[in-house]
Scaffold this motif. Sequence first.
Motif, PDB file in Angstrom:
ATOM      1  N   GLY A   1     -49.852   7.563 -82.395  1.00  0.00           N
ATOM      2  CA  GLY A   1     -50.060   6.923 -81.101  1.00  0.00           C
ATOM      3  C   GLY A   1     -50.612   7.864 -80.049  1.00  0.00           C
ATOM      4  O   GLY A   1     -51.375   7.458 -79.171  1.00  0.00           O
ATOM      5  N   VAL A   2     -50.264   9.146 -80.128  1.00  0.00           N
ATOM      6  CA  VAL A   2     -50.777  10.125 -79.163  1.00  0.00           C
ATOM      7  C   VAL A   2     -52.251  10.410 -79.408  1.00  0.00           C
ATOM      8  O   VAL A   2     -53.049  10.490 -78.471  1.00  0.00           O
ATOM      9  N   TYR A   3     -52.629  10.553 -80.670  1.00  0.00           N
ATOM     10  CA  TYR A   3     -54.013  10.893 -80.978  1.00  0.00           C
ATOM     11  C   TYR A   3     -54.951   9.696 -80.965  1.00  0.00           C
ATOM     12  O   TYR A   3     -56.153   9.863 -80.812  1.00  0.00           O
ATOM     13  N   VAL A   4     -54.444   8.504 -81.132  1.00  0.00           N
ATOM     14  CA  VAL A   4     -55.262   7.286 -81.082  1.00  0.00           C
ATOM     15  C   VAL A   4     -54.609   6.348 -80.074  1.00  0.00           C
ATOM     16  O   VAL A   4     -53.879   5.442 -80.429  1.00  0.00           O
ATOM     17  N   PRO A   5     -54.856   6.552 -78.761  1.00  0.00           N
ATOM     18  CA  PRO A   5     -54.103   5.819 -77.741  1.00  0.00           C
ATOM     19  C   PRO A   5     -54.310   4.311 -77.753  1.00  0.00           C
ATOM     20  O   PRO A   5     -53.408   3.572 -77.410  1.00  0.00           O
ATOM     21  N   ALA A   6     -55.452   3.819 -78.157  1.00  0.00           N
ATOM     22  CA  ALA A   6     -55.680   2.369 -78.167  1.00  0.00           C
ATOM     23  C   ALA A   6     -55.555   1.820 -79.584  1.00  0.00           C
ATOM     24  O   ALA A   6     -56.299   0.956 -80.004  1.00  0.00           O
ATOM     25  N   ALA A   7     -54.586   2.322 -80.329  1.00  0.00           N
ATOM     26  CA  ALA A   7     -54.466   1.967 -81.737  1.00  0.00           C
ATOM     27  C   ALA A   7     -53.780   0.633 -81.967  1.00  0.00           C
ATOM     28  O   ALA A   7     -53.936   0.043 -83.019  1.00  0.00           O
ATOM     29  N   PHE A   8     -53.026   0.158 -81.014  1.00  0.00           N
ATOM     30  CA  PHE A   8     -52.234  -1.040 -81.243  1.00  0.00           C
ATOM     31  C   PHE A   8     -52.864  -2.234 -80.526  1.00  0.00           C
ATOM     32  O   PHE A   8     -53.242  -2.134 -79.363  1.00  0.00           O
ATOM     33  N   PRO A   9     -52.943  -3.374 -81.179  1.00  0.00           N
ATOM     34  CA  PRO A   9     -53.628  -4.526 -80.587  1.00  0.00           C
ATOM     35  C   PRO A   9     -52.792  -5.291 -79.564  1.00  0.00           C
ATOM     36  O   PRO A   9     -53.271  -6.230 -78.965  1.00  0.00           O
ATOM     37  N   TRP A  10     -51.548  -4.919 -79.353  1.00  0.00           N
ATOM     38  CA  TRP A  10     -50.688  -5.618 -78.409  1.00  0.00           C
ATOM     39  C   TRP A  10     -50.458  -4.761 -77.179  1.00  0.00           C
ATOM     40  O   TRP A  10     -50.883  -3.621 -77.107  1.00  0.00           O
ATOM     41  N   SER A  11     -49.725  -5.298 -76.237  1.00  0.00           N
ATOM     42  CA  SER A  11     -49.499  -4.600 -74.972  1.00  0.00           C
ATOM     43  C   SER A  11     -48.523  -3.441 -75.139  1.00  0.00           C
ATOM     44  O   SER A  11     -47.810  -3.339 -76.136  1.00  0.00           O
ATOM     45  N   SER A  12     -48.489  -2.585 -74.136  1.00  0.00           N
ATOM     46  CA  SER A  12     -47.568  -1.445 -74.186  1.00  0.00           C
ATOM     47  C   SER A  12     -46.116  -1.910 -74.121  1.00  0.00           C
ATOM     48  O   SER A  12     -45.227  -1.257 -74.655  1.00  0.00           O
ATOM     49  N   ARG A  13     -45.845  -3.060 -73.494  1.00  0.00           N
ATOM     50  CA  ARG A  13     -44.483  -3.595 -73.425  1.00  0.00           C
ATOM     51  C   ARG A  13     -43.937  -3.863 -74.824  1.00  0.00           C
ATOM     52  O   ARG A  13     -42.811  -3.508 -75.145  1.00  0.00           O
ATOM     53  N   VAL A  14     -44.738  -4.481 -75.677  1.00  0.00           N
ATOM     54  CA  VAL A  14     -44.310  -4.765 -77.046  1.00  0.00           C
ATOM     55  C   VAL A  14     -44.098  -3.462 -77.811  1.00  0.00           C
ATOM     56  O   VAL A  14     -43.126  -3.315 -78.556  1.00  0.00           O
ATOM     57  N   THR A  15     -44.981  -2.491 -77.612  1.00  0.00           N
ATOM     58  CA  THR A  15     -44.830  -1.197 -78.274  1.00  0.00           C
ATOM     59  C   THR A  15     -43.537  -0.523 -77.854  1.00  0.00           C
ATOM     60  O   THR A  15     -42.809   0.018 -78.689  1.00  0.00           O
ATOM     61  N   TYR A  16     -43.220  -0.545 -76.557  1.00  0.00           N
ATOM     62  CA  TYR A  16     -41.987   0.069 -76.069  1.00  0.00           C
ATOM     63  C   TYR A  16     -40.752  -0.643 -76.620  1.00  0.00           C
ATOM     64  O   TYR A  16     -39.761  -0.008 -76.974  1.00  0.00           O
ATOM     65  N   LEU A  17     -40.794  -1.977 -76.678  1.00  0.00           N
ATOM     66  CA  LEU A  17     -39.666  -2.722 -77.244  1.00  0.00           C
ATOM     67  C   LEU A  17     -39.473  -2.383 -78.723  1.00  0.00           C
ATOM     68  O   LEU A  17     -38.345  -2.224 -79.190  1.00  0.00           O
TER      69      LEU A  17
END
Length: 130
Positions: free
Chosen positions: A24-40
Amino acid sequence: MNKKVSLLIGTVLLVLGVCFVVYGVYVPAAFPWSSRVTYLLCGGYLWLVFKFLLDVPFLQGMRKTPSNGSLLRAVLFLLMAVVFLLMELTTEPASVYTVARGFIVVGGLNECGENLFRAVRQGRNNEEAG
């Protein structure tokens, strides 16, 4: 589950979590969902790591009497999980508290399930004994 298996699963989860963070640090836009979902998801993952590395091998062995489980405790843990999920859905920006709320939501659901399982098992044992 015995202590060795739990520690092995916890260690694998910890290594996978570190790999997830590095990716996640090296590929910051790697996830197709919002940062809220990632944090959860990170909060829920932290609960799993806690459960397998600390709770199962060490903390359960320190308890003098195991919990029998009750429907009231299960309902209370479920309500706690729902309240914290609603708190997260109604707040505006995702923050560090989102990780904590994810931890609490997954932990509450886990404890709710365990209490329901213990209550049902205890009820069956009482029926068989009676």
